[in-house]
Enzyme design. Structure first.
Site, PDB file in Angstrom:
ATOM      1  N   ASN A   1      27.630  41.231  39.548  1.00 54.30           N
ATOM      2  CA  ASN A   1      27.411  39.918  38.951  1.00 54.30           C
ATOM      3  C   ASN A   1      27.125  38.822  39.976  1.00 54.30           C
ATOM      4  O   ASN A   1      26.437  37.852  39.663  1.00 54.30           O
ATOM      5  CB  ASN A   1      28.595  39.521  38.061  1.00 54.30           C
ATOM      6  CG  ASN A   1      29.903  39.509  38.816  1.00 54.30           C
ATOM      7  OD1 ASN A   1      30.227  40.434  39.554  1.00 54.30           O
ATOM      8  ND2 ASN A   1      30.680  38.457  38.641  1.00 54.30           N
TER       9      ASN A   1
ATOM     10  N   GLY B   1      36.157  44.021  41.124  1.00 57.17           N
ATOM     11  CA  GLY B   1      35.721  44.740  39.933  1.00 57.17           C
ATOM     12  C   GLY B   1      36.782  44.693  38.861  1.00 57.17           C
ATOM     13  O   GLY B   1      37.682  43.846  38.892  1.00 57.17           O
ATOM     14  N   GLY B   2      36.690  45.604  37.901  1.00 56.14           N
ATOM     15  CA  GLY B   2      37.629  45.637  36.790  1.00 56.14           C
ATOM     16  C   GLY B   2      38.978  46.200  37.187  1.00 56.14           C
ATOM     17  O   GLY B   2      39.099  46.965  38.156  1.00 56.14           O
TER      18      GLY B   2
ATOM     19  N   THR C   1      39.333  50.118  37.266  1.00 58.35           N
ATOM     20  CA  THR C   1      38.797  50.686  38.499  1.00 58.35           C
ATOM     21  C   THR C   1      39.693  50.321  39.671  1.00 58.35           C
ATOM     22  O   THR C   1      39.882  51.120  40.590  1.00 58.35           O
ATOM     23  CB  THR C   1      37.367  50.181  38.750  1.00 58.35           C
ATOM     24  OG1 THR C   1      36.566  50.454  37.600  1.00 58.35           O
ATOM     25  CG2 THR C   1      36.750  50.863  39.954  1.00 58.35           C
ATOM     26  N   GLY C   2      40.253  49.117  39.637  1.00 56.66           N
ATOM     27  CA  GLY C   2      41.186  48.720  40.690  1.00 56.66           C
ATOM     28  C   GLY C   2      42.382  49.645  40.788  1.00 56.66           C
ATOM     29  O   GLY C   2      42.850  49.965  41.891  1.00 56.66           O
TER      30      GLY C   2
ATOM     31  N   GLU D   1      40.169  41.706  43.823  1.00 61.91           N
ATOM     32  CA  GLU D   1      39.991  40.688  42.787  1.00 61.91           C
ATOM     33  C   GLU D   1      39.549  41.422  41.540  1.00 61.91           C
ATOM     34  O   GLU D   1      38.495  42.053  41.516  1.00 61.91           O
ATOM     35  CB  GLU D   1      38.953  39.660  43.245  1.00 61.91           C
ATOM     36  CG  GLU D   1      38.927  38.411  42.365  1.00 61.91           C
ATOM     37  CD  GLU D   1      38.074  38.594  41.129  1.00 61.91           C
ATOM     38  OE1 GLU D   1      38.651  38.711  40.018  1.00 61.91           O
ATOM     39  OE2 GLU D   1      36.850  38.627  41.268  1.00 61.91           O
TER      40      GLU D   1
ATOM     41  N   CYS E   1      33.815  36.534  36.576  1.00 55.89           N
ATOM     42  CA  CYS E   1      35.272  36.665  36.487  1.00 55.89           C
ATOM     43  C   CYS E   1      35.948  35.346  36.154  1.00 55.89           C
ATOM     44  O   CYS E   1      37.087  35.337  35.690  1.00 55.89           O
ATOM     45  CB  CYS E   1      35.836  37.243  37.786  1.00 55.89           C
ATOM     46  SG  CYS E   1      35.497  36.231  39.233  1.00 55.89           S
TER      47      CYS E   1
END
Length: 494
Positions: A172, A248-249, A252-253, A268, A302
């Site tokens: 993004n 990322g999301g 996934t984190g 983040e 975000c």
């Protein structure tokens, strides 16, 4: 369109303008190279094939990390003044190549040409801020004489680079978020291995060319495009990686944290950001800010405004202002300078947002604007009376959908605002400084914007939030601190 030296232009079938491509699809050990396999990159607006980049294998990642680690730990020293000058030059080159970056960012991603152009300016600023940190890598003397056991000693600590930084970036903000990871990492004296989002790799490769042209030692840099399940997994779990920086999301984190194990991480992970509009707020100002904060980059930000809690006595007037402004937004081609909202990054993401909107509608919400999808385009959507427990209220939509719910008491607004697993940023609109400071204290987020939406950040501020919104803080100065470690030198008198 101008093509950089050593690069080629590929014309996608059915697409008029070419897109910039580097001479090869990956970089490590000081060499542009192609791996054994590659993957295609498409324009999300029309599905046009833009080109191919290397699909890095685990072996490719191992070679990249090993070469960067050798450069950092065994190669020549890279003094702080030289790091500063390289990043200053990189900032200038990004500005000089504005047209190129604007084209690449917009073509392979979701941003309109106006949004892409603005990101180029942000990235140059991030690099400038990073360069300035070279003179601030300072330590201090230590009070050994403050204890009898240390009275015969004197010493100090310095800040040393952690070593190899693994940087994983999203689609993004494909340029500025890379600058936010590589700028601080490099000025601190580290080497970096970058894995960009699969959907926006050309921006990363173009930025790598900038760093090389600016004088960053080639052996300290690597870019390994590829899938998260292969290249990403191999990168974050590599034993020679000293710090993982991921944006990322949160799901996934969690996977990144498991793969990274016991090592330093900066993550983040997004937010479900809210704005609270109190009864004494300036309605038209709040409405304009909310619309701008909710629908930029098609909501794929975000910091986007997702939930608004507005005092009941203002609710209908505020909602009408938001709906009117939303309906005036122009949805269309990213290439049109008049477009306000372009496509989402993939059609499946637009389908997902539509499903979340429909879930809320089926549970009693009212769609006041938008609610329409065509391919990867999802029209900016405003919903009211959205029930608690719907995904729009609990999760990060990362798309152009905005909830407006009325509240009867400030306590209720704060409770609802804090009722998600995220805590990135929030906005508060009020004419009272006392009420503003009270809410700033009670909202469990990383930043509170008074008389502004949640969608504001300067690149120098500490950035992140509690709960599932992340681990640690980014922002240039704070990332540099995280990407260095104190080293103590103590001298015993003979």
């Amino acid at each position: 369109m101008t093509v950089a030296p050593g690069a080629t232009a590929t014309v996608a079938p059915g697409s008029a303008p070419p897109v910039w491509q580097p001479a090869a699809g990956a970089f490590w050990s000081g060499v542009w190279r192609d791996g054994d396999s590659s993957f295609p990159v498409y324009d999300p607006e029309d599905g046009a094939l833009l080109g191919y980049v290397t699909d890095a294998s685990a072996a490719d990642v191992d070679a990249a990390v090993t070469s960067v680690a050798a450069a950092v730990h065994e190669g020549p020293a890279w003094p702080a003044w030289s790091r500063r000058e390289a990043l200053r030059t990189a900032a200038s080159l990004v500005r000089e190549r504005r047209a190129l970056f604007t084209e690449v960012i917009s073509r392979e991603g979701s941003k309109t040409v106006r949004e892409a152009d603005a990101e180029v300016s942000r990235a140059a600023e991030t690099l400038r801020l990073s360069a300035e940190q070279a003179g601030r890598l300072t330590g201090e003397t230590l009070p050994f004489g403050d204890t009898p056991r240390g009275q015969d000693r004197l010493g100090w600590y310095t800040r040393e680079p952690v070593g190899v930084v693994a940087a994983i970036t999203p689609f993004n903000d494909p340029l500025n978020l890379i600058a936010h990871k590589l700028g601080p990492a490099l000025v601190a004296g580290n080497g970096v291995v970058l894995k960009p989002a699969e959907t926006t790799p050309f921006t990363a490769l173009a930025f790598m060319a900038v760093l090389l042209d600016a004088g960053v030692p080639a052996e300290r840099l690597a870019v390994v495009p590829g899938a998260g399940s292969t290249a990403g997994q191999a990168l974050v779990s590599h034993p020679l990686v000293d710090l993982v920086s991921f944006t990322g999301g949160h799901r996934t984190g969690n996977a990144v944290a498991r793969a990274a194990g016991a090592r330093k991480t900066l993550m983040e992970l997004g937010g479900n950001n809210c704005v609270i509009v109190l009864a004494d707020a300036e309605v038209s100002r709040a409405a304009r800010a909310v619309v701008a904060g909710a629908f930029g980059v098609a909501g794929q930000n975000c910091l986007s405004v997702q939930r608004v809690f507005v005092a009941a006595e203002l609710a209908e007037r505020f909602t009408e202002d938001v709906v009117t402004a939303t309906r005036l937004l122009r949805v269309g081609s990213k290439r049109d300078p008049l477009t306000d909202v372009g496509p989402m990054i993939e059609e499946r993401e637009a389908v997902r947002v539509a499903a979340w909107v429909e879930e809320a509608r089926e549970r009693g919400a009212e769609i006041r604007a938008g609610g329409r999808r065509e391919g990867a385009f999802h029209w900016p959507t405003v919903l009211t009376r959205v029930p608690a427990g719907t995904r729009l209220m609990t999760d990060e939509v990362f798309g152009p959908a905005l909830v407006i719910n009325a509240f009867d008491s400030v306590d209720d607004a704060v409770r609802q605002a804090n009722s998600t697993e995220f805590g990135l940023q929030a906005g508060v609109f009020t004419g009272s400084i006392d009420r503003a400071l009270d809410l700033a204290e009670r909202l469990r987020v990383g930043a509170v914007m008074i008389n502004d939406s949640s969608d504001f950040r300067i690149d120098a501020m500490p950035f992140g939030g509690p709960k599932r919104s992340g681990v640690g803080r980014e922002g240039v100065r704070y990332a540099v601190e995280a990407m260095t470690e104190p080293k103590i030198v103590a001298i015993r008198r003979c």
